[in-house]
Design a protein around this motif. Sequence first.
Motif, short mmCIF file in Angstrom:
data_model
loop_
_atom_site.label_atom_id
_atom_site.label_comp_id
_atom_site.label_asym_id
_atom_site.label_seq_id
_atom_site.Cartn_x
_atom_site.Cartn_y
_atom_site.Cartn_z
N ASP A 1 6.37 -2.01 9.18
CA ASP A 1 5.38 -3.07 9.38
C ASP A 1 4.54 -3.17 8.12
O ASP A 1 3.99 -2.17 7.65
CB ASP A 1 4.48 -2.71 10.58
CG ASP A 1 3.26 -3.62 10.64
OD1 ASP A 1 3.41 -4.77 11.08
OD2 ASP A 1 2.18 -3.18 10.15
N ALA A 2 4.43 -4.35 7.56
CA ALA A 2 3.82 -4.50 6.23
C ALA A 2 2.37 -3.99 6.19
O ALA A 2 1.99 -3.26 5.25
CB ALA A 2 3.85 -5.97 5.81
N VAL A 3 1.58 -4.31 7.19
CA VAL A 3 0.18 -3.89 7.20
C VAL A 3 0.09 -2.35 7.30
O VAL A 3 -0.66 -1.71 6.56
CB VAL A 3 -0.59 -4.57 8.35
CG1 VAL A 3 -2.02 -4.04 8.45
CG2 VAL A 3 -0.58 -6.08 8.16
N ALA A 4 0.93 -1.78 8.13
CA ALA A 4 0.95 -0.31 8.28
C ALA A 4 1.44 0.34 6.99
O ALA A 4 0.87 1.34 6.52
CB ALA A 4 1.86 0.08 9.44
N ASP A 5 2.45 -0.24 6.35
CA ASP A 5 2.98 0.32 5.10
C ASP A 5 1.94 0.25 3.99
O ASP A 5 1.82 1.16 3.17
CB ASP A 5 4.26 -0.42 4.68
CG ASP A 5 5.48 0.02 5.50
OD1 ASP A 5 6.49 -0.72 5.49
OD2 ASP A 5 5.41 1.08 6.15
N ALA A 6 1.18 -0.82 3.97
CA ALA A 6 0.13 -0.95 2.94
C ALA A 6 -0.92 0.13 3.14
O ALA A 6 -1.35 0.79 2.18
CB ALA A 6 -0.51 -2.33 3.02
N SER A 7 -1.30 0.38 4.37
CA SER A 7 -2.33 1.40 4.61
C SER A 7 -1.77 2.80 4.35
O SER A 7 -2.48 3.66 3.82
CB SER A 7 -2.88 1.21 6.02
OG SER A 7 -2.73 2.32 6.78
N LEU A 8 -0.48 3.00 4.63
CA LEU A 8 0.16 4.28 4.30
C LEU A 8 0.04 4.53 2.80
O LEU A 8 -0.29 5.64 2.35
CB LEU A 8 1.65 4.20 4.65
CG LEU A 8 2.17 4.82 5.93
CD1 LEU A 8 3.70 4.59 6.02
CD2 LEU A 8 1.84 6.33 5.94
N TYR A 9 0.32 3.49 2.01
CA TYR A 9 0.32 3.66 0.57
C TYR A 9 -1.10 3.90 0.05
O TYR A 9 -1.33 4.72 -0.84
CB TYR A 9 0.94 2.45 -0.13
CG TYR A 9 1.37 2.76 -1.55
CD1 TYR A 9 0.82 2.13 -2.65
CD2 TYR A 9 2.33 3.73 -1.76
CE1 TYR A 9 1.22 2.44 -3.94
CE2 TYR A 9 2.73 4.06 -3.05
CZ TYR A 9 2.18 3.41 -4.13
OH TYR A 9 2.58 3.74 -5.39
N GLU A 10 -2.07 3.19 0.67
CA GLU A 10 -3.45 3.43 0.25
C GLU A 10 -3.84 4.87 0.55
O GLU A 10 -4.49 5.53 -0.27
CB GLU A 10 -4.41 2.46 0.96
CG GLU A 10 -5.87 2.72 0.62
CD GLU A 10 -6.75 1.49 0.53
OE1 GLU A 10 -7.97 1.69 0.56
OE2 GLU A 10 -6.22 0.36 0.44
N ASP A 11 -3.39 5.40 1.69
CA ASP A 11 -3.68 6.81 2.02
C ASP A 11 -3.08 7.73 0.95
O ASP A 11 -3.74 8.68 0.49
CB ASP A 11 -3.09 7.18 3.39
CG ASP A 11 -3.78 6.45 4.54
OD1 ASP A 11 -3.22 6.44 5.66
OD2 ASP A 11 -4.85 5.85 4.28
N ASP A 12 -1.86 7.44 0.54
CA ASP A 12 -1.20 8.26 -0.48
C ASP A 12 -2.01 8.23 -1.78
O ASP A 12 -2.29 9.27 -2.39
CB ASP A 12 0.23 7.71 -0.72
CG ASP A 12 1.05 8.55 -1.69
OD1 ASP A 12 2.15 8.11 -2.09
OD2 ASP A 12 0.59 9.64 -2.06
N LEU A 13 -2.45 7.02 -2.17
CA LEU A 13 -3.24 6.90 -3.41
C LEU A 13 -4.58 7.61 -3.28
O LEU A 13 -5.02 8.29 -4.21
CB LEU A 13 -3.47 5.42 -3.73
CG LEU A 13 -2.27 4.57 -4.13
CD1 LEU A 13 -2.71 3.14 -4.41
CD2 LEU A 13 -1.55 5.16 -5.33
N ARG A 14 -5.22 7.48 -2.11
CA ARG A 14 -6.53 8.12 -1.93
C ARG A 14 -6.39 9.65 -1.94
O ARG A 14 -7.23 10.35 -2.49
CB ARG A 14 -7.19 7.64 -0.64
CG ARG A 14 -7.77 6.22 -0.77
CD ARG A 14 -8.57 5.79 0.44
NE ARG A 14 -9.07 4.44 0.29
CZ ARG A 14 -10.20 4.11 -0.35
NH1 ARG A 14 -10.93 5.06 -0.92
NH2 ARG A 14 -10.58 2.84 -0.47
N THR A 15 -5.30 10.14 -1.38
CA THR A 15 -5.06 11.59 -1.41
C THR A 15 -4.94 12.05 -2.86
O THR A 15 -5.45 13.11 -3.24
CB THR A 15 -3.75 11.92 -0.65
OG1 THR A 15 -3.85 11.35 0.65
CG2 THR A 15 -3.51 13.41 -0.57
N PHE A 16 -4.33 11.22 -3.68
CA PHE A 16 -4.09 11.61 -5.07
C PHE A 16 -5.31 11.38 -5.96
O PHE A 16 -5.64 12.22 -6.80
CB PHE A 16 -2.91 10.80 -5.62
CG PHE A 16 -2.38 11.30 -6.93
CD1 PHE A 16 -2.92 10.85 -8.13
CD2 PHE A 16 -1.35 12.22 -6.97
CE1 PHE A 16 -2.45 11.33 -9.34
CE2 PHE A 16 -0.88 12.70 -8.18
CZ PHE A 16 -1.43 12.25 -9.37
#
Length: 247
Positions: free
Chosen positions: A117-132
């Motif tokens: 799901d595009a919205v969920a995938d976008a938030s997943l990626y933001e989480d990955d970036l924020r973790t980093f």
Amino acid sequence: MEATRTAGNIRIFEDPEQVARAGADSFAAIALSSISDRGLFTVALAGGSTPQLMYQLLATDEYKNRIDWPRVHTFFGDERCVEPTDPESNYGMADEAMLSRLPIPSYNVHRISGEGDAVADASLYEDDLRTFFDPAPFPQFDLVLLGMGPDGHTASLFPGTNALNEQKAWVVANWVEKLGTYRITLTPPAINHARNIIFLVTGESKAERLPEVLGPVRDPQRLPCQLIQPITGSRLWLVDKAAAQRL
Ligand code: 6PG
């Protein structure tokens, strides 16, 4: 690689091969200084077809031995909503051209999942970036690579779309009416906090829009490339003669 013509931060080369080589040289130089300053190099890769030549070059022995790849973290500026094995996948293109041919640990490759799901995938990626990158207000990539579409879009920041006005999120699912699909993309502020931004623009199809994008008239809703204004970093345009023919 010597440019045939330079105007400010625009360097014009004979052909796409020379643009790819200039891009690879800049990539290697920024990687070396980032690794010596901070111990690692973070780069957001561009999609589309233009960067493919440069990625293939970086995977050759000439460049393979110049960069400490285990210290390189690769991210993506945007992704299409497809499986990673799909011919349309930006990750798939970069993996085939470069990532699968270099000693970069798989956990250093931060892929945007486009298959859910595009919205969920976008938030997943933001989480990955924020973790980093947390606790930074925005990610500070050492290098963001970008292209330009014939319509003046960059990453998946298309004319007249919602993502153009995003001021808080790092990543969004951007609905692109003319494509009839979502695209997942870094937002303008997430790109503009980068230390270095390099546009790679080649081919006749870009010649009409490039003078407008680089011109004095600001119209970022129609020319989203104009939203790319680094806060403290640098911005460089590597362009071939065909794309620059009206400059
Ligand atoms: C994408 C890119 C996009 C690309 C331009 C230029 O996912 O398509 O991120 O912004 O850079 O569309 O594409 P070409 O390099 O194929 O001309």
